[in-house]
Scaffold this active site. Structure first.
Site, PDB file in Angstrom:
ATOM      1  N   GLU A 101      -3.572   7.476  -3.873  1.00  0.00           N
ATOM      2  CA  GLU A 101      -3.372   6.159  -3.270  1.00  0.00           C
ATOM      3  C   GLU A 101      -3.154   5.098  -4.344  1.00  0.00           C
ATOM      4  O   GLU A 101      -3.836   5.091  -5.367  1.00  0.00           O
ATOM      5  CB  GLU A 101      -4.645   5.835  -2.479  1.00  0.00           C
ATOM      6  CG  GLU A 101      -4.554   4.639  -1.589  1.00  0.00           C
ATOM      7  CD  GLU A 101      -5.869   4.451  -0.819  1.00  0.00           C
ATOM      8  OE1 GLU A 101      -5.967   4.931   0.315  1.00  0.00           O
ATOM      9  OE2 GLU A 101      -6.789   3.828  -1.367  1.00  0.00           O
ATOM     10  N   TYR A 107       0.856  -1.195   0.000  1.00  0.00           N
ATOM     11  CA  TYR A 107       0.000   0.000   0.000  1.00  0.00           C
ATOM     12  C   TYR A 107       0.882   1.232   0.000  1.00  0.00           C
ATOM     13  O   TYR A 107       1.875   1.311   0.740  1.00  0.00           O
ATOM     14  CB  TYR A 107      -0.903   0.014   1.246  1.00  0.00           C
ATOM     15  CG  TYR A 107      -1.643   1.318   1.408  1.00  0.00           C
ATOM     16  CD1 TYR A 107      -2.930   1.472   0.897  1.00  0.00           C
ATOM     17  CD2 TYR A 107      -1.049   2.419   2.031  1.00  0.00           C
ATOM     18  CE1 TYR A 107      -3.600   2.679   1.007  1.00  0.00           C
ATOM     19  CE2 TYR A 107      -1.707   3.628   2.141  1.00  0.00           C
ATOM     20  CZ  TYR A 107      -2.980   3.755   1.631  1.00  0.00           C
ATOM     21  OH  TYR A 107      -3.641   4.961   1.737  1.00  0.00           O
TER      22      TYR A 107
END
Lengths: 289, 376
Positions: free
Chosen positions: B189, B101
């Site tokens: 993101e 991530y």
């Protein structure tokens, strides 16, 4: 006594010749605020409501000794207005302008760290120390000198609560809105630190809302460090997630920043929470008589 | 403001971040045609701006042309959290080696921009933040200098042992930061960021949200807005300098100020009613603004009663009263209106409205209760 603004305030209005700037200059003067100067680049030499206008903050400070400024310029120009005030040696800047991008505010906060300058706002309705000075757009007639400090993330909701406090017979030492944006110069805790030292303040009302975790941090601070009674209200119990509720900072992200978790934090740390604005005033009255 | 995955990836590509080979399609036939370029197996991904697409069945791997048709058909006819899927992204299937991530937001508490990295990808980062915050590595950018290369390298070295991949990740992190700052983003993101079997670092998914306050200086970002996926009334309100959010109740609320507008909704609920909306008409409210507000409010057919809660400071109650009167006449409003107007020029407002057949309230408590009473 009071915090942030008072009899010693010598106010400069940035954006004084604009519609909002000139109207509120008149209102602040009417309240008894010592407005010593105004700034609008290119309008130096004019006057607004008898207040001299300068081309820059530096010159205005030099000529009038202004120590506080209030900013009414559009968001696009407000960031530079803050820098200009800080560079000119202004000690307290109250920024009313709404709509400043968050990334600009990150820079502003960093720039001010090494300066002797405090920023309130942006997107703040201002600060009032009843009977002493009013800096900003809050309606003067609802305030009464007294011993309750009020600090809030909003405008009209603050007026509603203050109005009810005043009608209950109590008054305020200082009342301010710290601004509805996600990145602001002064947070609840900064205000509580000053209210703690202020002899005129016997109790504080904290008006929070959804978004971020300033209320949770405040609750922990109150439990650890704050000796005076604190009362609270949180707006946005019925707000849906991931929707901006007017204020740029009033948004529940995923499951974080809900009213429920803020109310829980307040209650767990000894802050008495009112269910409704009316109840806040009622509880306060009961405690302070 | 949010954009779709495919739009976020277009931005990523522009900044030199590697994404899978992909094509955006509106129909089954387009999907089938796209597979001629992209190949089979491929992944078909619903383009809706809500989380949990995978769980809802909106992301599927197709291993044959038959499956391509089946999945495209089912996803294009699907609703995810009430939102109909109108577009799908056809994506090359990547041989995934590892998933991580990588994201950037502004940390409100620290008042700084923060890069967040986690060795577990493809999972809800909020969930990890709550349960195991130590699994998230945070690097703060210097607010005046930006994200310095050695800070970006720290991120890469945290995520990957292989220095080559780590340095590649540092470069991706720097590019991501540049997107964040250049475009006034509020969230950027990559989840998951994958290393494929050939050792390439690829943004398999992409999320990009923007700070509404920054849109004025990015017409290119504004141009990406998918108007169809936003509530028409909310968009219209924004254009008229009003702030509106639709809820599911039947008491329409018109309030000045965001905090008071939220508190008004809460109060309606507190007394047992259901607010239909959040509506902030702002500070200096002209009669015209009140008219616009009522026009938007009345588009919601659930609204049975209208509750005005105005605390006049800068807002003048007589302006609001004139707006109500004009709206009642021109819009032919039949709904009962409860008006609580207090503060600046409230007496003038009363004079204006005394013949208008409104129900008056002195306090917001009384107003909310009267509005609820009218529904019975």
């Amino acid at each position: 006594m009071s915090i942030f603004v008072g009899k010693e305030t010598k106010l400069l209005v940035q954006g004084i010749t604009g519609r909002d700037g000139s109207f509120h200059t008149m209102q602040m003067l009417k309240y008894g605020t010592n407005v010593v100067a105004g700034v609008t680049p290119g309008r130096g030499g004019q006057t607004v409501e008898g207040v001299p206008v300068f081309n820059g903050v530096g010159e205005a400070v030099e000529k009038t000794g202004a120590n506080t400024s209030v900013i009414f310029v559009p968001a696009k120009f407000a960031v530079d207005a803050i820098y200009e005030a800080a560079d000119a040696g202004i000690r307290l800047v109250v920024c009313i302008s709404e709509g400043i991008p968050a990334i600009d505010m990150v820079k502003v906060v960093a720039y001010l760290r090494d300066k002797d300058c405090r920023l309130i706002g942006p997107n703040s309705p201002g600060v009032v120390s009843p009977g002493e000075a009013k800096v900003g757009i809050l309606p003067g007639h609802i305030f009464k000198k007294g011993n309750v400090g009020v600090v809030s993330r909003s405008g009209t909701l603050t007026y509603e609560i203050v109005d009810q406090i005043t009608k209950s017979g109590l008054g305020q030492s200082t009342c301010l809105g710290i601004g509805g944006d996600p990145i602001i110069g002064t947070k609840f805790i900064d205000c509580l630190e000053l209210f703690a030292e202020d002899g005129a303040t016997e109790a504080v009302v904290v008006v929070g809302e959804i978004g971020g975790r300033d209320e949770q941090d405040t609750a922990e601070y109150v439990k650890r460090n704050f000796k005076k009674p604190v009362f609270g209200f949180i707006a946005g119990k019925t707000a849906p997630a991931d929707k901006r509720m007017g204020h740029a900072g009033a948004i529940i992200s995923g499951t974080a920043g809900t009213a429920a978790e803020k109310i829980k934090a307040f209650e767990e740390h000894g802050i008495v929470v009112g269910e409704t604005p009316t109840e806040v005033a009622r509880i306060l009255k009961k405690h302070l008589g | 403001m949010k954009v779709h995955e495919y739009q976020a990836k277009e931005v990523f590509k522009k900044y030199g971040i590697l994404t899978p080979m992909e094509m955006m399609c509106h129909s089954v036939d387009e999907v089938v045609a796209a597979t001629k370029e992209i190949g089979i197996p491929c992944v078909i991904k619903a383009q809706v701006m809500v989380g949990g697409r995978g769980k809802a069945g909106g992301i599927k791997l197709a291993k044959s042309e038959k499956e391509v048709r089946q999945h495209a058909e089912s996803i294009l006819n699907m609703e995810i959290k009430g939102i109909p899927v109108k577009k799908v992204l056809v994506s090359e299937a990547i041989d995934i080696g590892s998933e991580a991530y990588l994201g950037i937001i502004i940390d409100r508490g620290e008042k700084k921009t923060v890069v967040m990295a986690c060795k577990e990808g493809g999972v809800e980062i909020e969930e990890i933040a709550r349960q195991r915050p130590e699994a998230i590595y945070k690097v703060y950018a210097d607010s005046l200098m930006g994200l310095m290369p050695h800070r970006a390298r720290e991120v890469g070295l945290f995520l990957y042992e292989d220095p080559k991949v780590a340095f590649e990740c540092a470069a991706v992190t720097s590019k991501l930061y540049k997107i964040f700052v250049d475009l006034d983003s509020s969230l950027v993101e990559i989840n998951p960021l994958v290393v494929d079997k050939r050792g390439r670092l690829i943004a398999l998914d992409a999320k990009l949200n923007f700070d509404d306050n920054g849109l004025f200086r990015h017409p290119d970002v504004e141009a990406m807005r998918d108007r169809e996926s936003e509530d028409a009334s909310e968009l219209l309100a924004k254009e008229q300098d009003l702030s509106y959010v639709r809820l599911s109740g039947n008491i329409g609320c018109v309030v000045n100020g965001a905090g008071l507008a939220m508190a008004t909704m809460d109060l309606v609920k507190h007394f047992g009613g259901e607010p239909a909306n959040f509506l902030d008409i702002g500070g200096s409210s002209s009669p015209e603004k009140v008219m616009n507000a009522l026009r938007i409010l009345l588009k919601d057919e659930n609204v049975k009663v209208i509750f005005f809660n105005i605390f006049g400071g800068i807002t003048r109650c007589d302006d609001v009263a004139n707006g109500i009167l004009q709206a009642k006449q021109t819009l032919n409003i039949k709904h009962p209106i409860v008006a609580r107007l207090t503060g600046t020029n409230e007496d003038k407002a009363m004079d204006i409205l005394k013949e208008a057949g409104l129900i008056f309230a002195k306090t917001m408590d009384e107003g909310a209760q009267k509005a609820i009473e009218l529904l019975k």
